[in-house]
Each structure stands twice: as structure tokens, then as C-alpha cells.
Design an enzyme around this catalytic site. Structure first.
Site, PDB file in Angstrom:
ATOM      1  N   ASP A 168       0.815  -1.212   0.000  1.00  0.00           N
ATOM      2  CA  ASP A 168       0.000   0.000   0.000  1.00  0.00           C
ATOM      3  C   ASP A 168       0.853   1.269   0.000  1.00  0.00           C
ATOM      4  O   ASP A 168       2.042   1.248   0.311  1.00  0.00           O
ATOM      5  CB  ASP A 168      -0.945   0.021   1.191  1.00  0.00           C
ATOM      6  CG  ASP A 168      -0.216  -0.002   2.533  1.00  0.00           C
ATOM      7  OD1 ASP A 168       0.746  -0.783   2.665  1.00  0.00           O
ATOM      8  OD2 ASP A 168      -0.585   0.758   3.441  1.00  0.00           O
ATOM      9  N   GLU A 173       0.161  -1.395   5.498  1.00  0.00           N
ATOM     10  CA  GLU A 173       1.184  -0.953   6.453  1.00  0.00           C
ATOM     11  C   GLU A 173       0.927   0.470   6.915  1.00  0.00           C
ATOM     12  O   GLU A 173       1.079   0.795   8.093  1.00  0.00           O
ATOM     13  CB  GLU A 173       2.566  -1.061   5.789  1.00  0.00           C
ATOM     14  CG  GLU A 173       3.744  -0.817   6.739  1.00  0.00           C
ATOM     15  CD  GLU A 173       4.188   0.624   6.827  1.00  0.00           C
ATOM     16  OE1 GLU A 173       5.013   0.941   7.702  1.00  0.00           O
ATOM     17  OE2 GLU A 173       3.708   1.462   6.019  1.00  0.00           O
ATOM     18  N   GLU A 174       0.540   1.347   5.996  1.00  0.00           N
ATOM     19  CA  GLU A 174       0.426   2.760   6.319  1.00  0.00           C
ATOM     20  C   GLU A 174      -0.773   3.095   7.193  1.00  0.00           C
ATOM     21  O   GLU A 174      -0.771   4.115   7.882  1.00  0.00           O
ATOM     22  CB  GLU A 174       0.343   3.584   5.020  1.00  0.00           C
ATOM     23  CG  GLU A 174       1.549   3.429   4.101  1.00  0.00           C
ATOM     24  CD  GLU A 174       2.804   4.108   4.634  1.00  0.00           C
ATOM     25  OE1 GLU A 174       2.776   4.597   5.767  1.00  0.00           O
ATOM     26  OE2 GLU A 174       3.805   4.145   3.899  1.00  0.00           O
TER      27      GLU A 174
END
Length: 486
Positions: free
Chosen positions: A78, A145-146
Site C-alpha cells: 500500500d 502498512e500505512e
């Protein structure tokens, strides 16, 4: 294919160009993940997705390298979706538009996604290569992840065989990371009470724009302004004086990005409209004087607004403004152990208003769990005084440095052999997934490295072209130098 596909090393840039063409903001990675699965299948590689959606690809060792320790190359799929206010872009549909700007590659009005698309492209280029020596190889591409590290949290033991993990999510060539901060998300919620305004008010929007923003970890010490905090500062200083009645506040879009823009919709007594404009103009000049060395494009404006909703009651308004103004933000403490590294920080990243609720979203980061707990206690106390509710969620651990790391020493020595100097060995004030990987794989030896990326999490994001070549060179040399199995 865009112009960047012709850059060197071409295999890496061609994959990155393709990544840019497929939308992949956090929570919307499936299209890109499916492309990668289909590509790996066509290449004859072993590929699968785990229960959470992570992609895992395996490639056998090249001839003569079968006795080397297994290596996991890791990146996240992502990207952070940030755009300028005047940019028409839907991150779930539209491709990123990269272009060459001198020594850099950047994007047209949006984040570029070099974080972590450049690392992902490098992993795929290694898989595609037929002329790189390596031992048993796995590529782990995680989701989300973000926006919460969902993929890293969901990774289970038994899916990976490697003894070494090379994380590609660092953003400064010449530095090797062997530790990172942990963090926790914080939500401060206000229940809103509203009332009908009397006669004699006109609607206005206070607008703060033009700030640089950036990554709330690696940029938190740079002196960049937080648009939410600036708005709170003005309202705390002048709302009572001007008789302002607050309708709503909105600012920032991600809890892990320093907010570049903030807006307050309000009602002002007709006789005070000129005074409001004058005070906001004076505030802009003051901020340019205070922050102009860092924030070179500060832009404040008072816009006309049709009043279509009730105003907040004075009690709720006062508590909200006081909370925004008093909320800690920025560097809380520098590390005593690692010179120049932030130990603990807080980012007041997002403010949203619904009809009956206003929410302040913060991200606490700390290398030390006790530092994180201290900031949690401050926000808990602030919320108590403000009569709001505070919740903490999504806590993730830091990655404790291991000075005896074998792979760190291999990278250091390999780097020195190539460039004649020793890389800087660092701990980063940002959340890398390595700390979470230690839970299912406690004995895995890990480092993180990457090319130079500036201003991640903002539309100014750019990656240095030359350092991508250096990163590729380092990756090839590292894979060749992996130690023999014990």
C-alpha cells in the site's frame, strides 16, 4: 509506460512504473496484489496469499548457492494517499502520474508511492532476474502498512522459512536501520451539542493551506508546522474576542502525516467580519515571520460560507478549542542513547466533524514503551479535563536494536567494500514492520535499507534517481554475500 521506465536500473524502474499505474492506497491493495500474483504465476514462481492478504513468493537458490541462509525480501504493497487541494485525483481509481524532475522522480500533485513502491519494485526485479546470485529466496509483500500494519499484525508463524529479513522501507541511502519506534493510535471524541443561532451572523471558513506536511515520524523534528495546531492557536486567541460560533473543524487526512491543511466553518457577528479578516491576515504575517524559514508557502484565507447547520454550544466549543490548543504535538523527547534521534513524539494528525461528534486523531511514537505510556497519560488527563472520551488502539511494538546482528555486519562490510566507507547504522523514529515480525519469527535477523526518498506521506514526495541504482547495487551484493547455513 511513462518516461521513468527508461531510467537505470531499468528492471526496477519498469516495475515501479507498473506499480504507479495500478491504484493501491491503503485498504485498496487487491488490484495490485492480484497483478503481482498473476505475474509471479506466469513466471513459474511459487506464490500464495495468507489469510490476511499478504503476498508471499518463493524462488529457489541459484546454482551453487543452495547452502546459504534463506533470505526474505520484504516491502508493503500500500501507499499513502495524499494530494494537493486543487488536484483532481481518486486514489482508488486513478493511476499515479510520475515524472522526472532533474535528479528526482516525483508525481503530479499527489504522493508518489516510492514509499514503499520502490522497495517493492526492487523485490520483484530480483525475482525476475536470471543473472543475480542468491540463496533460497522469499518475497513478503504486506498489506495496509500505512493505515494500521494489518498485514504485519496478521502474519503467522510457519509461512516463512528464511533466517534473514531485508526490509526495504527505509528512506536514506547510506544508512542502515536496525531498530525503530513503536506506536499507538489515539482518538479523542467529543459529543457535540448544538443550538440555533440568532440574527446578525454571517458564515465564514477559516482556511490554512500551503504547509509542507510530511511523515509524522521522520519529519517530526524538522520544525514543520501542523495545520490543526495553527488553527487551534488562532481560535484560542480570538474566538471569544470576535464572538465566533463554531460549526465544524476539519484538518489533515492521515494520523501518520503532518497535516498540511485545516479548515474551520464558523459564524461571526456581522459587525466583526472586517476585524476577523484583519486578525487572520495578521496571524498569517506572524506565522510567516515565525515559520518562514521552514514553511515557505503558508497561505491563510477567510472565505464566505452559507450557514446550513446549527452552531456548537459555547461550552462544547470552548472545550474543543482548548483541547486542540493544549494538545501536545511534535517532539516530546530526544533519545539519550542515540544522538540526533527522536525518542518520543506526538502528531495531532486529523480532525473530523460529524453532526454529533468531533474526533481528534493522534499518533504517538516512541522508541521506549515508557515514553509512549507517558504521552498516553497526558492525553488521558487532557481528555478528562476536556470532558471528552479517549481511546487507544492499534499499538505496535518497536524493534529493539541488536548490536550483534550478523546481517548488519554483513551489510556494513559489503557496503564498505563497494564504496570505501562505512554506512551510518541508525535507529529510525518511524514504524517499520520488523518489530511485528519478531512476534511470529523471534529468531529472524533483520535490517532495513533503501534509496533516498524525501517528503514521504506528502504530495512533495520524491525519490532520488541515482540512489535507486545504489540500492539495487547493494541488494545484488548483499544477496551474493549471505552467509552459509550453520
Amino acid at each position: 509506460m511513462s518516461e521513468i521506465s527508461q531510467l537505470s536500473p531499468q528492471p526496477v524502474w519498469q516495475f515501479f512504473d507498473k506499480i504507479c499505474s495500478i491504484p493501491h492506497p491503503s485498504k485498496h491493495e487487491d488490484q495490485l496484489a492480484q497483478f503481482i500474483v498473476d505475474w509471479a504465476t506466469a513466471e513459474g514462481l511459487s506464490v500464495k496469499r495468507d489469510d490476511i492478504g499478504n503476498v508471499i513468493i518463493k524462488k529457489p537458490a541459484t546454482s551453487g548457492m543452495e547452502n546459504r541462509k534463506g533470505v526474505v525480501l520484504q516491502a508493503h504493497i500500500d501507499m499513502v494517499p495524499q494530494k494537493n487541494e486543487n488536484t483532481d485525483h481518486d486514489f482508488t481509481v486513478d493511476p499515479i502520474r510520475p515524472y522526472i524532475d532533474g535528479e528526482w522522480v516525483t508525481a503530479d500533485g499527489t504522493t508518489l508511492g516510492a514509499d514503499n513502491g520502490m522497495g517493492m519494485a526492487t523485490c520483484l526485479a530480483v525475482l525476475a532476474a536470471t543473472d543475480i546470485e542468491h540463496g533460497p529466496l522469499e518475497v513478503l509483500l504486506t498489506i495496509d502498512e500505512e493505515a494500521g500494519m494489518t498485514g504485519a499484525f496478521g502474519l503467522k508463524e510457519g509461512w516463512l522459512d528464511g533466517e534473514i529479513l531485508l526490509n526495504t522501507d527505509s528512506e536514506q541511502e547510506g544508512e542502515i536501520y536496525m531498530g525503530c519506534a513503536g506506536g499507538v493510535d489515539t482518538a479523542i471524541d467529543f459529543t457535540l451539542e448544538r443550538e440555533t443561532l440568532g440574527e446578525g451572523y454571517v458564515g465564514k471558513t477559516l482556511q490554512i493551506k500551503g504547509l509542507k506536511g510530511g511523515h509524522s515520524g521522520v519529519d517530526i523534528h524538522t520544525g514543520r508546522a501542523n495545520a490543526n495546531k495553527l488553527l487551534g492557536r488562532f481560535l484560542a486567541g480570538h474566538a471569544e474576542e470576535l464572538g465566533l460560533r463554531l460549526l465544524s473543524i476539519r484538518g489533515g487526512t492521515l494520523r501518520n502525516a503532518i497535516p498540511r491543511e485545516a479548515f474551520a466553518d464558523l459564524a461571526v457577528p456581522t459587525e466583526n467580519t472586517d476585524k476577523l479578516a484583519a486578525l487572520f491576515s495578521h496571524f498569517e504575517a506572524l506565522l510567516q515571520q515565525e515559520l518562514g524559514a521552514v514553511e515557505t508557502s503558508i497561505a491563510l484565507a477567510v472565505l464566505d460560507l452559507n450557514i446550513e447547520e446549527q452552531a456548537l454550544t459555547s461550552d462544547v466549543q470552548n472545550r474543543i478549542i482548548a483541547t486542540i490548543n493544549a494538545c501536545p504535538n511534535g517532539v516530546i523527547r530526544m533519545s539519550d542513547d542515540i544522538k540526533g534521534v527522536v525518542e518520543t513524539s506526538l502528531n495531532l494528525g486529523v480532525i473530523t466533524t460529524e453532526e454529533n461528534t468531533m474526533t481528534l486523531l493522534c499518533l504517538i511514537r516512541s522508541l521506549d514503551d515508557s515514553g509512549r505510556s507517558y504521552v498516553e497519560s497526558m492525553l488521558r488527563s487532557l481528555s478528562t479535563l476536556a470532558g471528552s472520551e479517549v481511546t487507544f488502539s492499534g499499538a505496535y511494538p518497536g524493534w529493539k536494536p541488536n548490536p550483534d546482528s550478523e546481517i548488519m555486519h554483513v551489510f556494513r562490510d559489503t557496503y564498505k567494500d563497494i564504496y570505501g566507507r562505512i554506512p551510518d547504522i541508525m535507529v529510525i523514529h518511524a514504524g517499520l514492520e520488523c518489530g511485528l515480525f519478531k512476534e511470529p519469527y523471534p529468531n529472524m535477523d533483520m535490517i532495513s535499507f533503501g534509496p533516498t526518498i524525501k517528503f514521504p506521506h506528502s504530495p512533495d514526495e520524491k525519490v532520488n534517481i541515482a540512489t535507486v541504482g545504489l540500492f539495487w547495487e547493494q541488494m545484488i551484493a548483499m544477496l551474493k554475500a549471505i552467509p552459509v547455513k550453520a
